[in-house]
Write an enzyme that holds these catalytic residues in place. Structure first.
Site, short mmCIF file in Angstrom:
data_model
loop_
_atom_site.label_atom_id
_atom_site.label_comp_id
_atom_site.label_asym_id
_atom_site.label_seq_id
_atom_site.Cartn_x
_atom_site.Cartn_y
_atom_site.Cartn_z
N LYS A 53 2.96 53.49 -21.23
CA LYS A 53 2.67 52.88 -22.54
C LYS A 53 1.32 53.39 -23.05
CE LYS A 53 4.74 50.16 -24.51
NZ LYS A 53 5.87 50.30 -25.50
N TYR A 83 4.41 51.81 -15.46
CA TYR A 83 4.80 51.30 -16.80
C TYR A 83 3.60 51.33 -17.73
CZ TYR A 83 5.32 47.78 -20.46
OH TYR A 83 5.30 47.12 -21.66
N THR A 92 1.31 47.16 -25.38
CA THR A 92 1.09 46.04 -24.46
C THR A 92 -0.38 45.87 -24.08
OG1 THR A 92 1.56 45.32 -22.19
CG2 THR A 92 1.68 47.67 -22.59
N ASP A 93 -0.73 44.68 -23.64
CA ASP A 93 -2.09 44.45 -23.12
C ASP A 93 -2.32 45.15 -21.79
OD1 ASP A 93 -0.50 42.79 -21.50
OD2 ASP A 93 -1.53 40.93 -22.03
N GLU A 94 -1.22 45.56 -21.12
CA GLU A 94 -1.38 46.14 -19.77
C GLU A 94 -2.11 47.47 -19.80
OE1 GLU A 94 1.81 45.87 -17.05
OE2 GLU A 94 2.52 43.97 -17.87
N PRO A 133 11.20 33.25 -6.50
CA PRO A 133 10.20 34.12 -5.86
C PRO A 133 8.88 34.15 -6.61
CG PRO A 133 11.83 35.44 -7.04
CD PRO A 133 12.17 33.99 -7.30
N VAL A 134 7.80 33.80 -5.94
CA VAL A 134 6.45 33.88 -6.52
C VAL A 134 5.69 34.95 -5.75
CG1 VAL A 134 4.28 32.64 -6.88
CG2 VAL A 134 6.46 31.48 -7.27
N THR A 178 11.42 57.91 -21.49
CA THR A 178 11.59 57.13 -22.73
C THR A 178 10.25 56.80 -23.38
OG1 THR A 178 13.75 56.20 -22.26
CG2 THR A 178 12.28 54.84 -23.61
P1 NAD Z 1 13.51 45.20 -23.27
O1 NAD Z 1 13.51 45.93 -21.97
O2 NAD Z 1 14.08 43.84 -23.32
O3 NAD Z 1 14.28 46.06 -24.35
C1 NAD Z 1 14.09 47.45 -24.50
C2 NAD Z 1 15.19 47.96 -25.42
O4 NAD Z 1 14.98 49.37 -25.61
C3 NAD Z 1 16.60 47.80 -24.84
O5 NAD Z 1 17.47 47.29 -25.82
C4 NAD Z 1 16.99 49.21 -24.43
O6 NAD Z 1 18.39 49.44 -24.49
C5 NAD Z 1 16.23 50.04 -25.43
N1 NAD Z 1 15.96 51.41 -24.95
C6 NAD Z 1 15.45 51.76 -23.74
N2 NAD Z 1 15.37 53.10 -23.66
C7 NAD Z 1 15.79 53.59 -24.85
C8 NAD Z 1 15.92 54.90 -25.38
N3 NAD Z 1 15.58 55.99 -24.65
N4 NAD Z 1 16.39 55.04 -26.64
C9 NAD Z 1 16.74 53.96 -27.37
N5 NAD Z 1 16.66 52.70 -26.91
C10 NAD Z 1 16.18 52.52 -25.67
O7 NAD Z 1 12.00 45.22 -23.77
P2 NAD Z 1 11.18 44.12 -24.57
O8 NAD Z 1 10.64 43.14 -23.62
O9 NAD Z 1 11.98 43.67 -25.73
O10 NAD Z 1 9.95 45.01 -25.07
C11 NAD Z 1 9.99 45.68 -26.32
C12 NAD Z 1 8.70 46.46 -26.50
O11 NAD Z 1 7.60 45.58 -26.43
C13 NAD Z 1 8.46 47.51 -25.42
O12 NAD Z 1 7.90 48.65 -26.02
C14 NAD Z 1 7.47 46.86 -24.48
O13 NAD Z 1 6.66 47.81 -23.84
C15 NAD Z 1 6.67 46.03 -25.45
N6 NAD Z 1 6.07 44.82 -24.88
C16 NAD Z 1 6.83 43.88 -24.27
C17 NAD Z 1 6.24 42.71 -23.79
C18 NAD Z 1 7.03 41.62 -23.11
O14 NAD Z 1 6.43 40.66 -22.63
N7 NAD Z 1 8.34 41.69 -23.05
C19 NAD Z 1 4.86 42.52 -23.93
C20 NAD Z 1 4.11 43.54 -24.51
C21 NAD Z 1 4.73 44.67 -25.02
O1 DAU Z 2 1.55 41.82 -20.44
C1 DAU Z 2 2.59 42.36 -21.21
C2 DAU Z 2 3.69 42.81 -20.29
O2 DAU Z 2 4.31 41.63 -19.80
C3 DAU Z 2 4.72 43.71 -20.95
O3 DAU Z 2 4.08 44.89 -21.37
C4 DAU Z 2 5.86 44.03 -20.00
O4 DAU Z 2 6.87 44.75 -20.69
C5 DAU Z 2 6.45 42.72 -19.49
O5 DAU Z 2 7.43 43.00 -18.52
C6 DAU Z 2 5.37 41.83 -18.90
O6 DAU Z 2 4.85 42.37 -17.66
P1 DAU Z 2 4.50 41.43 -16.41
O7 DAU Z 2 4.53 42.22 -15.19
O8 DAU Z 2 3.29 40.61 -16.69
O9 DAU Z 2 5.78 40.42 -16.52
P2 DAU Z 2 6.78 39.85 -15.41
O10 DAU Z 2 7.61 38.82 -16.10
O11 DAU Z 2 7.46 40.92 -14.66
O12 DAU Z 2 5.79 39.10 -14.42
C7 DAU Z 2 4.91 38.08 -14.89
C8 DAU Z 2 4.06 37.64 -13.71
O13 DAU Z 2 4.89 36.97 -12.76
C9 DAU Z 2 3.43 38.81 -12.96
O14 DAU Z 2 2.14 38.42 -12.51
C10 DAU Z 2 4.36 39.03 -11.78
C11 DAU Z 2 4.88 37.63 -11.48
N1 DAU Z 2 6.27 37.57 -10.95
C12 DAU Z 2 7.25 38.24 -11.60
C13 DAU Z 2 8.54 38.20 -11.14
C14 DAU Z 2 9.64 38.97 -11.84
C15 DAU Z 2 6.54 36.79 -9.83
O15 DAU Z 2 5.63 36.14 -9.27
N2 DAU Z 2 7.83 36.73 -9.40
C16 DAU Z 2 8.85 37.43 -9.97
O16 DAU Z 2 10.00 37.38 -9.47
#
Ligand code: NAD
Ligand code: DAU
Length: 355
Positions: free
Chosen positions: A163, A159, A133-135, A214-215, A99
């Site tokens: 990206k 991931y 993303t910042d990642e 869970p942490v 994707t």
């Molecule tokens: P999410 O996982 O909540 O949503 C992703 C959406 O994309 C879903 O609705 C899913 O059905 C759709 N999708 C997945 N594969 C697809 C495909 N092949 N075709 C069409 N649709 C598809 O994600 P999110 O947290 O809303 O993130 C949105 C965007 O922002 C992503 O590109 C992610 O990398 C980026 N991003 C997210 C965060 C965050 O903290 N959530 C931070 C930085 C960047």
């Molecule tokens: O930084 C931007 C990114 O933030 C996005 O690009 C990603 O799509 C989004 O998923 C998010 O990634 P993280 O890995 O930072 O988010 P997550 O919520 O999974 O985890 C946040 C922090 O918390 C990370 O250091 C892992 C920790 N964590 C996460 C989960 C799910 C825990 O300690 N326990 C948990 O159960």
């Protein structure tokens, strides 16, 4: 005029569609595959809005994309669709490449074809905005300066690597073909409608049910938290006034260690819905995430200086709103916890014994 949004049934995408239709009143075609993370009920607020057209489908489906572009002639694409969860990418990277990399390539190809057929002002005005993303920048030490748009890419998880690949494709489509692209790299979002696999909604959901919280590792990893509506606003600004071919960092100016985030949620819940013994006693330190990035932080001076955007929500106010939303929307939480969700919890946490 119409814009094409991909991934608009996910967390950020659905917040963006709702925000866009309220603020801009310009129609949206919303293409989403409805994976486990996509949920049509996220879009209930715009169910009766004639400006919202939902299409279920895959961004990797070239024929579908061709149909959408020739039927709707979007003036811009805002590309959210992705596999987004780091832990899932560790358990199974392939869908992330399918994707995030190949899907983005197909979307770029379709957009390039449509843009090439445009003429004059319409061709000038077309935009492809890629949400990243910042990642992609890797990880920071405790005293390192925040990531800027010049920070070299160093993705650490599958991931992040997927990206980063998609960002490079977007860059190359601008450099090689002149496609008018914009890329935004943002920090961790939080707010309503986030699937409860990510830290903040997972902690709220588990705490409310009296389940262990869970942490990972020592809980001292730092993220820069951005309230989702601030992110939506930033994307609208970049789409309207961002310089073509540029990237913009977006962050919340809210660096917090994970354990502090978890404790703050526990205390907010204790205020709203007191629990004998409190919620903090549910916290469990579990095995760390492999390759876990220690710290992210975003330098947002470019978007502030060029576009005048800054986050409006403080972490404390945003988190209070988020906790309140989840408490008020327990039926939403119950609905999205499908059988697939239970399988995921077993896969990720079943073998993650207490560290
Ligand atoms: P999410 O996982 O909540 O949503 C992703 C959406 O994309 C879903 O609705 C899913 O059905 C759709 N999708 C997945 N594969 C697809 C495909 N092949 N075709 C069409 N649709 C598809 O994600 P999110 O947290 O809303 O993130 C949105 C965007 O922002 C992503 O590109 C992610 O990398 C980026 N991003 C997210 C965060 C965050 O903290 N959530 C931070 C930085 C960047
Ligand atoms: O930084 C931007 C990114 O933030 C996005 O690009 C990603 O799509 C989004 O998923 C998010 O990634 P993280 O890995 O930072 O988010 P997550 O919520 O999974 O985890 C946040 C922090 O918390 C990370 O250091 C892992 C920790 N964590 C996460 C989960 C799910 C825990 O300690 N326990 C948990 O159960």
């Amino acid at each position: 005029m119409t814009i094409l949004v991909t991934g608009g049934a996910g967390f950020i995408g659905s917040n963006f569609v709702i925000d866009w239709l309220g603020a801009e009143r310009e129609p949206v075609v919303n293409l989403d595959k409805l994976t486990y993370a996509g949920n049509l009920s996220n879009l209930d607020a715009v169910a009766d809005d004639a400006g919202h057209r939902f299409v279920q489908g895959d961004i990797g489906d070239a024929a579908l994309l061709e149909r959408i572009f020739s039927e709707h002639h979007p003036r811009a694409v805002v590309h959210f669709a992705a596999e987004s969860h780091v832990d899932r990418s560790i358990h199974g990277p392939a869908p992330f490449v399918d994707t995030n990399v190949v899907g983005t390539l197909r979307l770029l190809e379709a957009a390039r074809g449509a843009w090439t057929r445009l003429e004059g002002g319409a061709r000038e005005a077309f935009r492809f905005l890629h949400v990243s993303t910042d990642e992609v920048y890797g990880t920071l030490g405790p005293r390192d300066p925040a990531f800027t748009e010049q920070t070299p890419y160093a993705p650490n998880s599958p991931y992040a690597a997927s990206k980063a690949s998609s960002d490079h494709l977007v860059r190359a489509y601008h450099h090689t073909y002149g496609l008018p692209t914009l890329t935004t790299n943002c920090s961790n979002n939080y707010g309503p409608l986030q699937f409860p696999e990510k830290l903040i909604p997972l902690v709220i959901a588990n705490a409310v049910e009296g389940k262990p919280i869970p942490v990972y590792g020592d809980g001292q990893q730092v993220r820069d938290w951005l309230y989702v509506n601030d992110h939506c606003d930033a994307i609208r600004q970049v789409l309207a006034r961002g310089r073509v071919g540029e990237t913009y960092n977006i962050g919340g100016n809210a660096e917090r260690a994970n354990l502090d985030v978890v404790n703050t949620i526990c205390d907010a819940l204790q205020g709203a819905r007191p629990r004998p013994g409190g919620y903090r006693e549910l916290i469990r330190f579990v095995a760390d995430r492999p390759g876990h990035d220690r710290r992210y932080a975003m330098d947002i001076r470019k978007i502030q200086g060029e576009l005048g955007w800054a986050p409006r929500e403080s972490f404390e106010s945003g988190l209070a709103r988020t906790v309140a939303w989840y408490l008020d929307n327990q039926d939403w939480v119950a609905r999205v916890k499908s059988g697939e969700y239970r399988n995921w919890i077993e896969t990720n946490y079943g073998k993650r014994s207490t560290a």
